[in-house]
Design a protein around this motif. Sequence first.
Motif, PDB file in Angstrom:
ATOM      1  N   ARG A 201       0.808  -1.220   0.000  1.00 29.60           N
ATOM      2  CA  ARG A 201       0.000   0.000   0.000  1.00 29.60           C
ATOM      3  C   ARG A 201       0.844   1.274   0.000  1.00 29.60           C
ATOM      4  O   ARG A 201       0.343   2.353  -0.324  1.00 29.60           O
ATOM      5  N   ASN A 202       2.140   1.145   0.328  1.00 33.13           N
ATOM      6  CA  ASN A 202       3.014   2.325   0.279  1.00 33.13           C
ATOM      7  C   ASN A 202       3.103   2.891  -1.141  1.00 33.13           C
ATOM      8  O   ASN A 202       3.343   4.076  -1.324  1.00 33.13           O
ATOM      9  N   GLU A 203       2.925   2.005  -2.146  1.00 33.12           N
ATOM     10  CA  GLU A 203       2.954   2.466  -3.546  1.00 33.12           C
ATOM     11  C   GLU A 203       1.875   3.499  -3.840  1.00 33.12           C
ATOM     12  O   GLU A 203       1.955   4.230  -4.815  1.00 33.12           O
ATOM     13  N   PHE A 204       0.812   3.485  -3.002  1.00 31.69           N
ATOM     14  CA  PHE A 204      -0.321   4.392  -3.237  1.00 31.69           C
ATOM     15  C   PHE A 204      -0.379   5.489  -2.172  1.00 31.69           C
ATOM     16  O   PHE A 204      -1.329   6.261  -2.124  1.00 31.69           O
ATOM     17  N   GLY A 208       0.748  11.360  -6.174  1.00 32.69           N
ATOM     18  CA  GLY A 208       1.401  10.977  -7.435  1.00 32.69           C
ATOM     19  C   GLY A 208       0.969  11.888  -8.570  1.00 32.69           C
ATOM     20  O   GLY A 208       0.219  12.842  -8.374  1.00 32.69           O
ATOM     21  N   LYS A 209       1.432  11.533  -9.797  1.00 33.00           N
ATOM     22  CA  LYS A 209       1.035  12.311 -10.976  1.00 33.00           C
ATOM     23  C   LYS A 209      -0.471  12.168 -11.211  1.00 33.00           C
ATOM     24  O   LYS A 209      -1.048  11.141 -10.872  1.00 33.00           O
ATOM     25  N   HIS A 210      -1.035  13.174 -11.862  1.00 26.49           N
ATOM     26  CA  HIS A 210      -2.477  13.144 -12.120  1.00 26.49           C
ATOM     27  C   HIS A 210      -2.864  12.002 -13.045  1.00 26.49           C
ATOM     28  O   HIS A 210      -3.949  11.440 -12.926  1.00 26.49           O
ATOM     29  N   LEU A 211      -1.981  11.686 -13.984  1.00 32.11           N
ATOM     30  CA  LEU A 211      -2.200  10.517 -14.855  1.00 32.11           C
ATOM     31  C   LEU A 211      -0.989   9.615 -14.730  1.00 32.11           C
ATOM     32  O   LEU A 211       0.140  10.052 -14.972  1.00 32.11           O
ATOM     33  N   ALA A 229      -6.958   8.655  -4.817  1.00 29.70           N
ATOM     34  CA  ALA A 229      -6.490   9.546  -5.888  1.00 29.70           C
ATOM     35  C   ALA A 229      -5.523   8.805  -6.809  1.00 29.70           C
ATOM     36  O   ALA A 229      -5.611   8.900  -8.037  1.00 29.70           O
ATOM     37  N   ASN A 230      -4.595   8.037  -6.219  1.00 28.87           N
ATOM     38  CA  ASN A 230      -3.628   7.281  -7.033  1.00 28.87           C
ATOM     39  C   ASN A 230      -4.299   6.160  -7.822  1.00 28.87           C
ATOM     40  O   ASN A 230      -3.946   5.893  -8.968  1.00 28.87           O
ATOM     41  N   VAL A 231      -5.269   5.500  -7.195  1.00 26.72           N
ATOM     42  CA  VAL A 231      -5.997   4.437  -7.913  1.00 26.72           C
ATOM     43  C   VAL A 231      -6.671   5.036  -9.149  1.00 26.72           C
ATOM     44  O   VAL A 231      -6.555   4.502 -10.260  1.00 26.72           O
ATOM     45  N   SER A 255      -7.135  15.017  -8.992  1.00 32.90           N
ATOM     46  CA  SER A 255      -7.395  15.992 -10.053  1.00 32.90           C
ATOM     47  C   SER A 255      -8.498  15.433 -10.946  1.00 32.90           C
ATOM     48  O   SER A 255      -8.852  14.243 -10.848  1.00 32.90           O
ATOM     49  N   VAL A 256      -9.029  16.267 -11.825  1.00 37.55           N
ATOM     50  CA  VAL A 256     -10.068  15.787 -12.741  1.00 37.55           C
ATOM     51  C   VAL A 256      -9.472  15.056 -13.946  1.00 37.55           C
ATOM     52  O   VAL A 256     -10.218  14.537 -14.780  1.00 37.55           O
TER      53      VAL A 256
END
Length: 328
Positions: A201-204, A208-211, A229-231, A255-256
């Motif tokens: 879960r540390n990976e998330f 992170g980047k929006h995409l 958000a990361n998922v 982000s959207v």
Amino acid sequence: MTAFNAIRIDKDEAGQRATYVSMTDAELMDGDVEIAITHSTLNYKDGLAITGIGPVVRRFPMIPGVDFAGRVTASTHPCFRRGDSVVAGGCGLGEAHYGGLAQRARVSGDWLLPLPEGLSPQDAMTIGTAGVTAMFCVMALERFGLSPSRGPVVVTGAAGGVGSVAVALLARAGWRVAAVTGRPEEAAFLTSLGTAKIIDRNEFAAPGKHLQQRRFAAGVDTVGSTTLANVLSQIDYDGAVAACGNARGMDLPASVAPFILRGVSLIGVESVRPRLEMRREAWARLARELDHHALAEVREAIPFSEALARARNLVEGKARGRIVVEIG
Ligand code: NDP
């Protein structure tokens, strides 16, 4: 008057505290069905209510417990008779109406379902609100039109109650399941439920980047916050995430971009309102689609006397699978 044992949350100037107490039927709240409870369960929400960490309880005193299974002892409701085996969950139980961590309950018959065929009361509480919520997430992804042929699905909070049932259901339906967990020691447990890949879960955890790289066609998120958000940033074109939990936080620092550049959708899932027809469908599917191996794997049964201590552990993220409380 019948005396019975209950966990009760009281609140005064010194704060709120949960203790074991003896109560009588006369103290129960209004309802047209009375039940002798045989089994209950501990959900994350019960941990929040009992510790007072989350604002779950809406009136005091309160008997916590969002789920119960038991036998009807008296009823003026047209659908239920003395001796019927029933289950209840959500509907404000343990929040606004006395809940399942007690030997007795009085509730509206409109909140009850007959014990689904093929399930014991212990099985039903292994499933409980967590299992119903997991099934609602699966149903939400299906309604959206997603199927295993589209690619892998990611489940966060995978070793917890909702997460572990979601893993079992999705794997059984043919999805390749990636389980996000902070507990590598639960890898064997998650693999036995059908997980194809374990992700730390540390990976998330960090923003992170929006995409990000498109890794999943779908997701079930029980964690919220940066994890969700990361998922979202890793969902493929036209995919969707069913979000039901906030084990990490209520916020969503996203982000959207996934929505407007990849057509990703975020589907909210809640299991508090009665919606009997949807619950009936979810319970019938759970009875059919969760095999006994999976139920046994996710279940830990504890005596009523241990429920208070275990509820406190639950909010520290120490629970694995589902905790069934033997009441009767
Ligand atoms: P559990 O405590 O059984 O599981 C939660 C899991 O979330 C933990 O086991 C852990 O999984 C993970 N987790 C906990 N803290 C963090 C963190 N800081 N960061 C990342 N992951 C974390 O709870 P439940 O399964 O019963 O409930 C899960 C969520 O779903 C809760 O927020 C609950 O309120 C919500 N819920 C919502 C419902 C609704 O109607 N919308 C109904 C039922 C539940 P791991 O150890 O695998 O990392």
